[in-house]
Design a protein around this motif. Structure first.
Motif, PDB file in Angstrom:
ATOM      1  N   GLY A 138      15.109 -12.895  -0.795  1.00 10.58           N
ATOM      2  CA  GLY A 138      15.140 -11.445  -1.007  1.00 10.58           C
ATOM      3  C   GLY A 138      13.742 -10.850  -0.950  1.00 10.58           C
ATOM      4  O   GLY A 138      13.527  -9.776  -0.377  1.00 10.58           O
ATOM      5  N   ALA A 159      12.713 -10.826   2.675  1.00  7.53           N
ATOM      6  CA  ALA A 159      13.378  -9.729   3.381  1.00  7.53           C
ATOM      7  C   ALA A 159      12.729  -8.382   3.064  1.00  7.53           C
ATOM      8  O   ALA A 159      12.522  -7.545   3.947  1.00  7.53           O
ATOM      9  N   ASN A 160      12.391  -8.172   1.803  1.00 10.42           N
ATOM     10  CA  ASN A 160      11.745  -6.917   1.405  1.00 10.42           C
ATOM     11  C   ASN A 160      10.379  -6.766   2.055  1.00 10.42           C
ATOM     12  O   ASN A 160       9.919  -5.652   2.308  1.00 10.42           O
ATOM     13  N   LEU A 200      11.431  -7.073   6.693  1.00 10.91           N
ATOM     14  CA  LEU A 200      12.378  -6.225   7.412  1.00 10.91           C
ATOM     15  C   LEU A 200      11.934  -4.767   7.408  1.00 10.91           C
ATOM     16  O   LEU A 200      11.307  -4.295   6.458  1.00 10.91           O
ATOM     17  N   THR A 253      12.203  -1.162   4.418  1.00  6.22           N
ATOM     18  CA  THR A 253      12.403  -1.486   3.009  1.00  6.22           C
ATOM     19  C   THR A 253      11.292  -0.866   2.160  1.00  6.22           C
ATOM     20  O   THR A 253      10.250  -0.453   2.674  1.00  6.22           O
ATOM     21  N   TYR A 312      20.547  -6.336   2.396  1.00  3.96           N
ATOM     22  CA  TYR A 312      19.561  -5.871   3.379  1.00  3.96           C
ATOM     23  C   TYR A 312      20.154  -5.605   4.759  1.00  3.96           C
ATOM     24  O   TYR A 312      19.396  -5.431   5.720  1.00  3.96           O
ATOM     25  N   TRP A 313      21.464  -5.542   4.879  1.00  2.00           N
ATOM     26  CA  TRP A 313      22.087  -5.400   6.194  1.00  2.00           C
ATOM     27  C   TRP A 313      21.555  -4.201   7.004  1.00  2.00           C
ATOM     28  O   TRP A 313      21.255  -4.339   8.199  1.00  2.00           O
ATOM     29  N   HIS A 347      18.702  -2.955   7.055  1.00  4.23           N
ATOM     30  CA  HIS A 347      17.339  -3.255   7.488  1.00  4.23           C
ATOM     31  C   HIS A 347      17.308  -4.373   8.528  1.00  4.23           C
ATOM     32  O   HIS A 347      16.406  -4.406   9.379  1.00  4.23           O
ATOM     33  N   TYR A 348      18.293  -5.272   8.471  1.00  2.83           N
ATOM     34  CA  TYR A 348      18.423  -6.247   9.561  1.00  2.83           C
ATOM     35  C   TYR A 348      18.722  -5.515  10.869  1.00  2.83           C
ATOM     36  O   TYR A 348      18.201  -5.886  11.931  1.00  2.83           O
ATOM     37  N   THR A 399      13.462 -14.615   6.945  1.00  2.62           N
ATOM     38  CA  THR A 399      14.213 -14.240   5.744  1.00  2.62           C
ATOM     39  C   THR A 399      15.323 -15.233   5.438  1.00  2.62           C
ATOM     40  O   THR A 399      16.017 -15.090   4.419  1.00  2.62           O
TER      41      THR A 399
END
Length: 250
Positions: free
Chosen positions: A25, A28-29, A32, A35, A115-116, A118-119, A131
């Motif tokens: 997470g 990803a933050n 991506l 965020t 995070y979808w 942002h993906y 990620t």
């Protein structure tokens, strides 16, 4: 450890889920697009410390929650290392590892769910894969192997010292804090070449999720590298625990 073995398996499941959710997470933050940790620049503005904190607390908090229940392995390399050293029963190794892998997959699915959007915004396939799983950043599988082996050996050696040292025997929660700081430090100091994984379930479980889900712009799952974080971490864990056992006993 205490409680039924089924409760311990559940603890390993949820502990690994939290580990991957917090750790990946944070990645990803950072990586991506769009965020709060990245903004709109496409760069990892959160920084390496941001990610190290995610992984550090991802180990520390489950340790404080489940350490007295399951031992908080949340890592097949630690489970196999302890079994090989004679301090964990081999008959429970497979259920522990299965629980850990299922927890890692569940944690990664939650990361993707959160995070979808942002993906969908991110078009850098390497950032997307980061990620989920680790990679050999220098393009050298050999360097990736040695990095994971050395880092995991140090992790297990230090963890054994923390939990079995005379001072921390008086307060197990201090040892739990120490293990979180060890993970954070390893990510900062030895994480440059690979990530690092330090854990077969943490890497392979999310990699399977990356392979199966229809994530936009995701690219390949890099299966050519996938066995390195599995084999190297297991070997490193066994080396780390035996060095400690030979020198200080268990």
């Amino acid at each position: 450890m205490s409680g039924t073995w089924f409760m311990r398996y559940l603890a390993e499941f949820f502990g690994t889920l939290i580990l991957v959710l917090f750790g990946n997470g944070a990645v990803a933050n950072s990586f991506l697009k769009g965020t709060t940790g990245n903004g709109k620049t496409g760069q990892a503005n959160g920084g390496w410390m941001f990610i190290a904190l995610g992984w550090g607390f991802g180990v520390m908090l489950p340790a404080m929650m489940f350490g007295s229940l399951s031992g908080n392995h949340i890592n097949p390399a630690i489970t196999i290392a302890e079994a090989s050293a004679g301090i964990f029963p081999w008959r429970h190794v497979f259920p522990y590892i299965l629980s850990q892998f299922l927890g890692a997959i569940a944690g990664q699915l939650l990361v993707v769910l959160v995070y979808w959007p942002h993906y969908k915004q991110t078009d850098n396939k390497n950032s997307i894969l980061a990620t989920f799983s680790t990679a050999d950043c220098s393009g050298s599988k050999l360097n990736g192997f040695w990095t994971e082996l050395v880092a995991t050996a140090i992790l297990v050696f230090v963890a054994m010292g923390l939990y079995r040292g005379m001072f921390f025997k008086q307060n197990i929660d201090l040892a739990n804090l120490g293990v979180g700081f060890v993970i954070e430090t390893l990510v900062i100091s030895l994480g440059g070449p690979t990530g690092p994984a330090l854990n077969p379930a943490r890497d392979l479980g999310p990699r399977i999720v990356h392979f199966l889900l229809p994530i936009p712009n995701k690219g390949r799952s890099d299966w050519n590298y996938s066995l390195i974080p599995v084999i190297a971490t297991i070997i490193g864990g066994v080396i780390g625990i035996y060095v400690y056992k030979i020198c200080f006993g268990l």
